[in-house]
Write a protein that holds these residues in place. Structure first.
Motif, PDB file in Angstrom:
ATOM      1  N   ALA A 193      34.339 -33.154  13.811  1.00 22.00           N
ATOM      2  CA  ALA A 193      33.597 -32.399  15.165  1.00 22.00           C
ATOM      3  C   ALA A 193      32.009 -32.528  14.530  1.00 22.00           C
ATOM      4  CB  ALA A 193      34.909 -31.660  15.257  1.00 22.00           C
ATOM      5  N   GLY A 194      31.329 -32.637  13.349  1.00 23.44           N
ATOM      6  CA  GLY A 194      29.820 -32.241  12.936  1.00 23.44           C
ATOM      7  C   GLY A 194      30.291 -31.562  12.423  1.00 23.44           C
ATOM      8  N   ILE A 195      30.302 -30.564  11.582  1.00 20.73           N
ATOM      9  CA  ILE A 195      30.822 -29.242  11.021  1.00 20.73           C
ATOM     10  C   ILE A 195      30.592 -29.480   9.747  1.00 20.73           C
ATOM     11  CG2 ILE A 195      32.737 -26.768  10.686  1.00 20.73           C
ATOM     12  CD1 ILE A 195      33.390 -27.751  13.706  1.00 20.73           C
ATOM     13  N   ASP A 196      30.052 -28.774   9.597  1.00 20.32           N
ATOM     14  CA  ASP A 196      29.452 -29.171   7.584  1.00 20.32           C
ATOM     15  C   ASP A 196      30.575 -28.557   7.256  1.00 20.32           C
ATOM     16  OD1 ASP A 196      28.025 -28.548   5.415  1.00 20.32           O
ATOM     17  OD2 ASP A 196      26.686 -26.961   6.445  1.00 20.32           O
ATOM     18  N   VAL A 197      31.455 -29.385   6.392  1.00 18.71           N
ATOM     19  CA  VAL A 197      32.459 -28.679   6.081  1.00 18.71           C
ATOM     20  C   VAL A 197      32.483 -28.692   4.584  1.00 18.71           C
ATOM     21  CG1 VAL A 197      33.566 -30.437   6.813  1.00 18.71           C
ATOM     22  CG2 VAL A 197      35.432 -28.522   5.695  1.00 18.71           C
ATOM     23  N   THR A 198      32.359 -28.842   3.203  1.00 18.34           N
ATOM     24  CA  THR A 198      32.856 -29.174   1.726  1.00 18.34           C
ATOM     25  C   THR A 198      34.512 -28.931   1.052  1.00 18.34           C
ATOM     26  OG1 THR A 198      30.911 -28.097   1.494  1.00 18.34           O
ATOM     27  CG2 THR A 198      32.312 -28.694  -0.325  1.00 18.34           C
ATOM     28  N   LEU A 199      34.867 -30.089   0.967  1.00 20.73           N
ATOM     29  CA  LEU A 199      36.648 -30.024   0.472  1.00 20.73           C
ATOM     30  C   LEU A 199      35.889 -29.424  -0.960  1.00 20.73           C
ATOM     31  CD1 LEU A 199      38.943 -31.059   0.492  1.00 20.73           C
ATOM     32  CD2 LEU A 199      38.572 -33.633  -0.216  1.00 20.73           C
ATOM     33  N   ILE A 200      36.712 -28.900  -1.221  1.00 17.76           N
ATOM     34  CA  ILE A 200      37.217 -27.515  -2.783  1.00 17.76           C
ATOM     35  C   ILE A 200      39.020 -28.260  -3.381  1.00 17.76           C
ATOM     36  CG2 ILE A 200      35.484 -26.637  -2.928  1.00 17.76           C
ATOM     37  CD1 ILE A 200      36.675 -24.300  -2.023  1.00 17.76           C
ATOM     38  N   CYS A 201      39.511 -28.283  -4.047  1.00 21.45           N
ATOM     39  CA  CYS A 201      40.307 -28.031  -4.866  1.00 21.45           C
ATOM     40  C   CYS A 201      40.788 -26.979  -4.829  1.00 21.45           C
ATOM     41  CB  CYS A 201      40.290 -28.865  -6.343  1.00 21.45           C
ATOM     42  SG  CYS A 201      39.629 -29.724  -6.965  1.00 21.45           S
ATOM     43  N   ASP A 202      41.859 -26.375  -4.463  1.00 19.33           N
ATOM     44  CA  ASP A 202      42.612 -24.885  -4.728  1.00 19.33           C
ATOM     45  C   ASP A 202      41.998 -23.630  -5.803  1.00 19.33           C
ATOM     46  OD1 ASP A 202      43.718 -26.096  -2.556  1.00 19.33           O
ATOM     47  OD2 ASP A 202      45.881 -26.104  -3.466  1.00 19.33           O
ATOM     48  N   ASN A 203      42.107 -24.842  -7.201  1.00 26.13           N
ATOM     49  CA  ASN A 203      41.469 -23.896  -7.833  1.00 26.13           C
ATOM     50  C   ASN A 203      40.071 -23.594  -8.380  1.00 26.13           C
ATOM     51  OD1 ASN A 203      40.769 -26.241  -9.065  1.00 26.13           O
ATOM     52  ND2 ASN A 203      42.069 -26.125 -11.445  1.00 26.13           N
ATOM     53  N   MET A 204      39.393 -24.201  -7.010  1.00 23.91           N
ATOM     54  CA  MET A 204      37.742 -23.690  -7.033  1.00 23.91           C
ATOM     55  C   MET A 204      37.735 -22.452  -5.853  1.00 23.91           C
ATOM     56  SD  MET A 204      36.522 -27.569  -6.419  1.00 23.91           S
ATOM     57  CE  MET A 204      36.683 -29.093  -8.082  1.00 23.91           C
ATOM     58  N   ALA A 205      38.485 -21.721  -5.221  1.00 19.55           N
ATOM     59  CA  ALA A 205      38.025 -20.923  -4.997  1.00 19.55           C
ATOM     60  C   ALA A 205      37.383 -20.072  -5.125  1.00 19.55           C
ATOM     61  CB  ALA A 205      39.697 -20.449  -3.634  1.00 19.55           C
ATOM     62  N   ALA A 206      37.976 -19.197  -6.423  1.00 24.94           N
ATOM     63  CA  ALA A 206      36.993 -18.106  -6.501  1.00 24.94           C
ATOM     64  C   ALA A 206      36.115 -18.832  -7.698  1.00 24.94           C
ATOM     65  CB  ALA A 206      38.236 -17.843  -8.142  1.00 24.94           C
ATOM     66  N   MET A 207      35.441 -19.265  -8.027  1.00 22.78           N
ATOM     67  CA  MET A 207      34.410 -19.505  -7.778  1.00 22.78           C
ATOM     68  C   MET A 207      33.252 -19.778  -6.988  1.00 22.78           C
ATOM     69  SD  MET A 207      32.912 -22.855 -10.195  1.00 22.78           S
ATOM     70  CE  MET A 207      31.209 -23.070 -11.209  1.00 22.78           C
ATOM     71  N   VAL A 208      33.912 -20.082  -5.509  1.00 19.58           N
ATOM     72  CA  VAL A 208      32.594 -19.943  -4.823  1.00 19.58           C
ATOM     73  C   VAL A 208      32.523 -19.169  -4.043  1.00 19.58           C
ATOM     74  CG1 VAL A 208      32.825 -22.873  -4.290  1.00 19.58           C
ATOM     75  CG2 VAL A 208      34.811 -21.217  -2.818  1.00 19.58           C
ATOM     76  N   MET A 209      33.382 -18.058  -4.597  1.00 17.17           N
ATOM     77  CA  MET A 209      33.567 -16.858  -3.377  1.00 17.17           C
ATOM     78  C   MET A 209      32.222 -15.571  -5.014  1.00 17.17           C
ATOM     79  SD  MET A 209      37.798 -15.666  -3.300  1.00 17.17           S
ATOM     80  CE  MET A 209      38.988 -16.420  -1.634  1.00 17.17           C
ATOM     81  N   ALA A 210      32.910 -16.239  -6.119  1.00 11.30           N
ATOM     82  CA  ALA A 210      31.766 -15.508  -6.913  1.00 11.30           C
ATOM     83  C   ALA A 210      30.696 -15.828  -6.658  1.00 11.30           C
ATOM     84  CB  ALA A 210      32.497 -15.824  -8.206  1.00 11.30           C
ATOM     85  N   GLN A 211      30.179 -17.142  -6.259  1.00  6.71           N
ATOM     86  CA  GLN A 211      28.877 -17.372  -6.299  1.00  6.71           C
ATOM     87  C   GLN A 211      28.687 -17.305  -4.349  1.00  6.71           C
ATOM     88  OE1 GLN A 211      29.488 -22.097  -6.496  1.00  6.71           O
ATOM     89  NE2 GLN A 211      28.673 -22.113  -8.463  1.00  6.71           N
ATOM     90  N   GLY A 212      28.728 -16.775  -4.233  1.00  9.70           N
ATOM     91  CA  GLY A 212      28.078 -15.846  -3.294  1.00  9.70           C
ATOM     92  C   GLY A 212      28.578 -17.007  -1.807  1.00  9.70           C
ATOM     93  N   LYS A 213      29.413 -18.172  -1.933  1.00 14.09           N
ATOM     94  CA  LYS A 213      29.525 -18.620  -0.880  1.00 14.09           C
ATOM     95  C   LYS A 213      29.514 -18.642   0.329  1.00 14.09           C
ATOM     96  CE  LYS A 213      28.243 -22.502  -4.000  1.00 14.09           C
ATOM     97  NZ  LYS A 213      28.543 -24.187  -4.775  1.00 14.09           N
TER      98      LYS A 213
END
Length: 347
Positions: A213-233
């Motif tokens: 659909a042309g949406i800006d999407v990045t795939l992450i492993c389940d155990n990366m969620a905490a890190m991307v949250m901590a990084q303010g993303k």
């Protein structure tokens, strides 16, 4: 012009058969199954060829029609008994998604309303109700998306889990609905899609449909969620649900509970997109929601090869329950509700 959320409609009625997009073959192959019996529909639901609570409900409704359309019942009473047998059978396909039972009950109620009409008229009513369920689901999802969009801003980062997308519904998806609507309005949301164990529905399905659909999407492993949250993303988490209990607890694909805990720890709102058909006021709390367990092979033989020792014990629940205290809001087609107020959604 057909939009991406319509192009990937997972359930279609064409001619005299039900076409289901075989989601176990995505993203490598796009294959539609042509089903002609309720037994085939049961198997497709059971084996995740069709999945996502709304899509399961739609498939079950069509399955009821396939189960009775060739009936030689002599009268309405005989047909009703056959319909009940088919309903009980299809209800055993999967236990957690309440939409399955909701759709079956809705078709049964429609036939009861028709009364003692000729058998052919009752069969037509079953198909008509299945078609209506599918038409209405598309509008429900869009409305949920409109409500969710009021909670978001252009440029935000959104994390989602599993596949609450167009592939799980008639169109738009539930949790993905605001993403499609934002795209239509020229917004630039940045989406992080958890891969979602054990069968990678976030990687195989959500990442696929949003990319198309042309949406800006990045795939992450389940155990990366905490890190991307901590990084303010991530500024918001949006997930779907297979069942909402009366106290606001929600069942969703395994791993959702962990994401909710992480969101609360990082001060990020956690939103649940739930059509009213997923709100089950007859189930008091999340502890009362039946949790499906999947085959061990989905973990021991992931990615097409054996990845665990022979004979290893495996615990493979398909869903977990997120307590209401971790949920910022539940969004239905009737509005935005605090979890403790979810009863008001059906008033």
């Amino acid at each position: 012009m057909t939009t991406i959320h319509e192009a990937f409609a997972p359930v279609k009625w064409e001619g005299d058969s039900l076409l289901l997009l075989d989601q176990t073959r995505l993203p490598v192959e796009t294959v539609f199954l042509s089903l002609h019996t309720s037994e085939e529909v049961w198997a497709a639901i059971r084996h995740l060829q069709v999945r996502g609570a709304p899509a399961i409900g739609m498939a079950a409704a069509y399955g009821l029609y396939l189960g009775v359309r060739n009936s030689e019942a002599a009268d309405s009473s005989a047909l009703w008994n056959q319909l009940l047998e088919q309903a009980d059978y299809l209800a055993t396909a999967r236990p957690t998604a309440v939409n399955l039972f909701w759709a079956i009950d809705r078709v049964k109620a429609r036939v009861q309303q028709e009364g003692e009409k000729p058998v052919d008229a009752l069969k037509a009513a079953v198909l008509d109700e299945a078609l209506a369920i599918q038409r209405e689901d598309a509008e429900v999802c869009r409305t949920i998306g409109e409500h969710l969009l009021t909670l978001l801003q252009d440029g935000m980062g959104i994390l989602t889990h599993c596949n609450p997308g167009a592939l799980a519904t008639a169109a738009y998806g539930t949790a993905t609905a605001p993403l499609y609507l934002a795209k239509e309005r020229g917004w630039n949301l940045k989406v992080y899609a958890d891969e979602t164990r054990p069968v990678l529905q976030g990687a195989r399905l959500t990442a696929y449909e949003l990319q198309q659909a042309g949406i800006d999407v990045t795939l992450i492993c389940d155990n990366m969620a905490a890190m991307v949250m901590a990084q303010g993303k991530v500024q918001a988490v949006i997930v779907g649900t297979d069942r909402v209990a009366a106290n606001g607890d929600v069942a969703n694909k395994i791993g959702t509970y962990g994401v909710a805990v992480l969101a609360k720890a990082h001060g990020i709102p956690f939103y649940v997109a739930a059509p009213l058909s997923s709100v089950d006021l007859e189930t008091p709390t999340g502890a009362d929601i039946p949790i499906e367990e999947r085959p061990a092979e989905e973990i021991t033989h992931g990615l097409g090869k054996q990845v665990a020792p022979d004979g290893i014990k495996v615990y493979n629940p398909a869903f977990d329950v997120t307590p209401a205290e971790y949920i910022t809001a539940i969004v239905t087609e009737t509005g935005i509700f605090k979890p403790e107020d979810i009863r008001n959604s059906k008033q």
